[in-house]
Design a protein around this motif. Structure first.
Motif, PDB file in Angstrom:
ATOM      1  N   GLU A   1      -5.975   4.818  -7.529  1.00  0.00           N
ATOM      2  CA  GLU A   1      -5.731   5.800  -6.407  1.00  0.00           C
ATOM      3  C   GLU A   1      -6.957   5.847  -5.586  1.00  0.00           C
ATOM      4  O   GLU A   1      -6.849   6.160  -4.089  1.00  0.00           O
ATOM      5  N   ILE A   2      -8.162   5.947  -6.112  1.00  0.00           N
ATOM      6  CA  ILE A   2      -9.148   5.857  -5.022  1.00  0.00           C
ATOM      7  C   ILE A   2      -9.235   4.729  -4.162  1.00  0.00           C
ATOM      8  O   ILE A   2      -9.606   4.679  -2.979  1.00  0.00           O
ATOM      9  N   HIS A   3      -8.946   3.534  -4.901  1.00  0.00           N
ATOM     10  CA  HIS A   3      -9.217   2.247  -4.264  1.00  0.00           C
ATOM     11  C   HIS A   3      -8.114   2.072  -3.305  1.00  0.00           C
ATOM     12  O   HIS A   3      -8.346   1.891  -1.946  1.00  0.00           O
ATOM     13  N   ASP A   4      -6.902   2.767  -3.647  1.00  0.00           N
ATOM     14  CA  ASP A   4      -5.742   2.606  -2.536  1.00  0.00           C
ATOM     15  C   ASP A   4      -5.889   3.532  -1.509  1.00  0.00           C
ATOM     16  O   ASP A   4      -5.861   3.145  -0.442  1.00  0.00           O
ATOM     17  N   THR A   5      -6.370   4.553  -1.521  1.00  0.00           N
ATOM     18  CA  THR A   5      -6.925   5.628  -0.490  1.00  0.00           C
ATOM     19  C   THR A   5      -7.948   4.975   0.443  1.00  0.00           C
ATOM     20  O   THR A   5      -7.527   4.983   1.616  1.00  0.00           O
TER      21      THR A   5
ATOM     22  N   LEU B   1       0.836  -1.207   0.141  1.00  0.00           N
ATOM     23  CA  LEU B   1      -0.107   0.228   0.034  1.00  0.00           C
ATOM     24  C   LEU B   1       0.984   1.245  -0.107  1.00  0.00           C
ATOM     25  O   LEU B   1       0.482   2.179  -0.636  1.00  0.00           O
ATOM     26  N   LEU B   2       1.828   1.243   0.750  1.00  0.00           N
ATOM     27  CA  LEU B   2       2.766   2.420   0.920  1.00  0.00           C
ATOM     28  C   LEU B   2       4.079   2.746  -0.005  1.00  0.00           C
ATOM     29  O   LEU B   2       4.611   3.582  -0.072  1.00  0.00           O
ATOM     30  N   ARG B   3       4.534   1.664  -0.370  1.00  0.00           N
ATOM     31  CA  ARG B   3       5.845   1.511  -0.947  1.00  0.00           C
ATOM     32  C   ARG B   3       5.703   0.998  -2.255  1.00  0.00           C
ATOM     33  O   ARG B   3       6.602   1.509  -3.168  1.00  0.00           O
TER      34      ARG B   3
ATOM     35  N   PRO C   1       5.225   0.580  -6.386  1.00  0.00           N
ATOM     36  CA  PRO C   1       4.926   1.508  -7.458  1.00  0.00           C
ATOM     37  C   PRO C   1       3.437   1.930  -7.589  1.00  0.00           C
ATOM     38  O   PRO C   1       2.713   1.215  -7.464  1.00  0.00           O
ATOM     39  N   SER C   2       3.242   3.177  -7.798  1.00  0.00           N
ATOM     40  CA  SER C   2       1.927   3.762  -7.497  1.00  0.00           C
ATOM     41  C   SER C   2       2.052   5.261  -8.556  1.00  0.00           C
ATOM     42  O   SER C   2       3.166   5.954  -8.218  1.00  0.00           O
ATOM     43  N   SER C   3       0.908   5.725  -8.804  1.00  0.00           N
ATOM     44  CA  SER C   3       0.941   7.118  -9.211  1.00  0.00           C
ATOM     45  C   SER C   3       1.123   8.140  -8.199  1.00  0.00           C
ATOM     46  O   SER C   3       1.332   9.408  -8.304  1.00  0.00           O
ATOM     47  N   LEU C   4       0.685   7.735  -6.787  1.00  0.00           N
ATOM     48  CA  LEU C   4       0.900   8.463  -5.800  1.00  0.00           C
ATOM     49  C   LEU C   4       2.158   8.051  -5.173  1.00  0.00           C
ATOM     50  O   LEU C   4       2.432   7.039  -4.856  1.00  0.00           O
ATOM     51  N   THR C   5       2.947   9.034  -4.528  1.00  0.00           N
ATOM     52  CA  THR C   5       4.137   8.838  -4.189  1.00  0.00           C
ATOM     53  C   THR C   5       3.996   8.096  -2.750  1.00  0.00           C
ATOM     54  O   THR C   5       3.055   8.327  -2.298  1.00  0.00           O
ATOM     55  N   PRO C   6       5.327   7.717  -2.497  1.00  0.00           N
ATOM     56  CA  PRO C   6       5.238   7.290  -0.862  1.00  0.00           C
ATOM     57  C   PRO C   6       4.854   8.125  -0.026  1.00  0.00           C
ATOM     58  O   PRO C   6       4.161   7.720   0.982  1.00  0.00           O
ATOM     59  N   GLY C   7       5.494   9.290  -0.068  1.00  0.00           N
ATOM     60  CA  GLY C   7       5.175  10.482   0.791  1.00  0.00           C
ATOM     61  C   GLY C   7       3.665  10.932   1.037  1.00  0.00           C
ATOM     62  O   GLY C   7       3.170  11.098   1.895  1.00  0.00           O
ATOM     63  N   GLU C   8       3.072  10.609  -0.220  1.00  0.00           N
ATOM     64  CA  GLU C   8       1.544  11.069  -0.312  1.00  0.00           C
ATOM     65  C   GLU C   8       0.989  10.022   0.615  1.00  0.00           C
ATOM     66  O   GLU C   8      -0.202  10.078   0.982  1.00  0.00           O
TER      67      GLU C   8
ATOM     68  N   TYR D   1      11.185   8.726  16.567  1.00  0.00           N
ATOM     69  CA  TYR D   1      10.202   8.442  15.370  1.00  0.00           C
ATOM     70  C   TYR D   1      10.895   8.913  14.175  1.00  0.00           C
ATOM     71  O   TYR D   1      11.027   8.369  13.198  1.00  0.00           O
ATOM     72  N   ARG D   2      11.796   9.862  14.396  1.00  0.00           N
ATOM     73  CA  ARG D   2      12.531  10.494  13.082  1.00  0.00           C
ATOM     74  C   ARG D   2      13.628   9.429  12.629  1.00  0.00           C
ATOM     75  O   ARG D   2      13.717   9.272  11.421  1.00  0.00           O
ATOM     76  N   GLU D   3      14.331   8.890  13.518  1.00  0.00           N
ATOM     77  CA  GLU D   3      15.278   7.849  13.134  1.00  0.00           C
ATOM     78  C   GLU D   3      14.851   6.890  12.552  1.00  0.00           C
ATOM     79  O   GLU D   3      15.121   6.035  11.595  1.00  0.00           O
ATOM     80  N   ARG D   4      13.580   6.233  13.043  1.00  0.00           N
ATOM     81  CA  ARG D   4      13.053   5.098  12.728  1.00  0.00           C
ATOM     82  C   ARG D   4      12.306   5.227  11.292  1.00  0.00           C
ATOM     83  O   ARG D   4      12.243   4.566  10.351  1.00  0.00           O
ATOM     84  N   GLY D   5      11.717   6.430  11.172  1.00  0.00           N
ATOM     85  CA  GLY D   5      10.965   6.961   9.996  1.00  0.00           C
ATOM     86  C   GLY D   5      12.075   6.927   8.682  1.00  0.00           C
ATOM     87  O   GLY D   5      11.805   6.303   7.663  1.00  0.00           O
ATOM     88  N   LYS D   6      13.253   7.614   9.229  1.00  0.00           N
ATOM     89  CA  LYS D   6      14.216   7.487   7.904  1.00  0.00           C
ATOM     90  C   LYS D   6      14.525   6.011   7.515  1.00  0.00           C
ATOM     91  O   LYS D   6      14.611   5.805   6.302  1.00  0.00           O
ATOM     92  N   MET D   7      14.778   5.055   8.558  1.00  0.00           N
ATOM     93  CA  MET D   7      15.135   3.857   8.111  1.00  0.00           C
ATOM     94  C   MET D   7      14.178   3.076   7.400  1.00  0.00           C
ATOM     95  O   MET D   7      14.213   2.477   6.311  1.00  0.00           O
ATOM     96  N   VAL D   8      12.708   3.347   7.884  1.00  0.00           N
ATOM     97  CA  VAL D   8      11.469   2.617   7.187  1.00  0.00           C
ATOM     98  C   VAL D   8      11.451   3.195   5.655  1.00  0.00           C
ATOM     99  O   VAL D   8      11.358   2.693   4.696  1.00  0.00           O
ATOM    100  N   ALA D   9      11.661   4.573   5.390  1.00  0.00           N
ATOM    101  CA  ALA D   9      11.544   5.124   3.925  1.00  0.00           C
ATOM    102  C   ALA D   9      12.545   4.711   3.492  1.00  0.00           C
ATOM    103  O   ALA D   9      12.365   4.514   2.127  1.00  0.00           O
ATOM    104  N   ARG D  10      13.940   4.340   3.802  1.00  0.00           N
ATOM    105  CA  ARG D  10      15.110   3.816   2.923  1.00  0.00           C
ATOM    106  C   ARG D  10      14.837   2.481   2.541  1.00  0.00           C
ATOM    107  O   ARG D  10      15.037   1.947   1.587  1.00  0.00           O
ATOM    108  N   ASN D  11      14.484   1.468   3.559  1.00  0.00           N
ATOM    109  CA  ASN D  11      14.486  -0.014   3.684  1.00  0.00           C
ATOM    110  C   ASN D  11      13.084  -0.619   3.496  1.00  0.00           C
ATOM    111  O   ASN D  11      13.251  -1.737   2.982  1.00  0.00           O
ATOM    112  N   GLY D  12      12.096   0.095   3.734  1.00  0.00           N
ATOM    113  CA  GLY D  12      10.941  -0.475   3.558  1.00  0.00           C
ATOM    114  C   GLY D  12      10.425  -1.293   4.787  1.00  0.00           C
ATOM    115  O   GLY D  12      10.890  -1.345   5.776  1.00  0.00           O
ATOM    116  N   TYR D  13       8.972  -1.791   5.067  1.00  0.00           N
ATOM    117  CA  TYR D  13       8.427  -2.205   6.158  1.00  0.00           C
ATOM    118  C   TYR D  13       8.855  -3.696   6.351  1.00  0.00           C
ATOM    119  O   TYR D  13       9.158  -4.007   7.396  1.00  0.00           O
ATOM    120  N   VAL D  14       8.951  -4.461   5.450  1.00  0.00           N
ATOM    121  CA  VAL D  14       9.242  -5.757   5.724  1.00  0.00           C
ATOM    122  C   VAL D  14      10.791  -5.915   6.210  1.00  0.00           C
ATOM    123  O   VAL D  14      10.990  -6.579   7.319  1.00  0.00           O
TER     124      VAL D  14
END
Length: 192
Positions: A130-134, A33-35, A37-44, A162-175
């Motif tokens: 995008e509507i489905h995924d939202t 859902l969050l990472r 490929p999608s027309s919505l960015t991971p940030g969005e 949270y900032r440090e963990r957030g950077k790690m997840v943004a970089r490496n993903g959830y799994v």
């Protein structure tokens, strides 16, 4: 203090370590859902998750997903805060604002989403995917929020964690992030 004997890990990580056979599909769902490929960015997509978590008053989820969103958005914590508190005035696209309206309605009750809400999102360029995924992000985060809060998990209040963990997840993903150091988490992530 958690309602059951959970591993001493913050937020959703405690219950996931407690029952790893359920954490695998939960992590895989959020990864898609969050990472993926999608027309919505991971940030969005992280902003949608953060918005729903804030509306559900889940401290851990709104903090960690807000930090992940900020990591994807060049560290823009002010934007994340604005999306959580005043999305209509946030510096985001009209399409994302329309999708947040849908997400907000799903957060309360999926039956609240109207044809007019869908038409408004489409008029701003939102696709069916995008509507489905939202809708699915909003529904899934209601579940994740209730999982975290229903077990009274450990929810640190130090934004640096949270900032440090957030950077790690943004970089490496959830799994990858949730498999990293589950048995032996770094001391800075094992806090109350």
């Amino acid at each position: 203090m958690p309602h059951i004997d959970l591993p001493n890990l913050p937020g959703i990580r405690g219950p996931m370590a407690f029952r790893p056979e359920t954490s695998k599909p939960l992590n895989e769902l959020v990864e898609v859902l969050l990472r993926h490929p999608s027309s919505l960015t991971p940030g969005e997509r992280e902003l949608i998750a953060t918005f729903v978590s804030a509306r559900n008053n889940c401290h851990y989820c709104q903090s960690i997903h807000g930090a992940i969103a900020a990591a994807h958005l060049d560290g823009d914590e002010d934007l994340v805060l604005c999306v959580k508190t005043d999305p209509n005035n946030a510096a985001i696209s009209p399409k994302l604002k329309a999708l947040l309206v849908i997400a907000g309605k799903v957060q309360v009750d999926g039956k609240n989403v109207t044809s007019e809400d869908i038409a408004a999102a489409r008029s701003e360029g939102a696709t069916d995917l995008e509507i489905h995924d939202t809708v699915l992000i909003a529904a899934a985060f209601c579940m994740y929020n209730r999982y975290v809060d229903g077990l009274a998990t450990i929810q640190p209040h130090d934004p640096t964690l949270y900032r440090e963990r957030g950077k790690m997840v943004a970089r490496n993903g959830y799994v990858a992030a949730n498999l990293t150091n589950v048995a032996n988490p770094p001391a800075e992530l094992v806090t109350r």
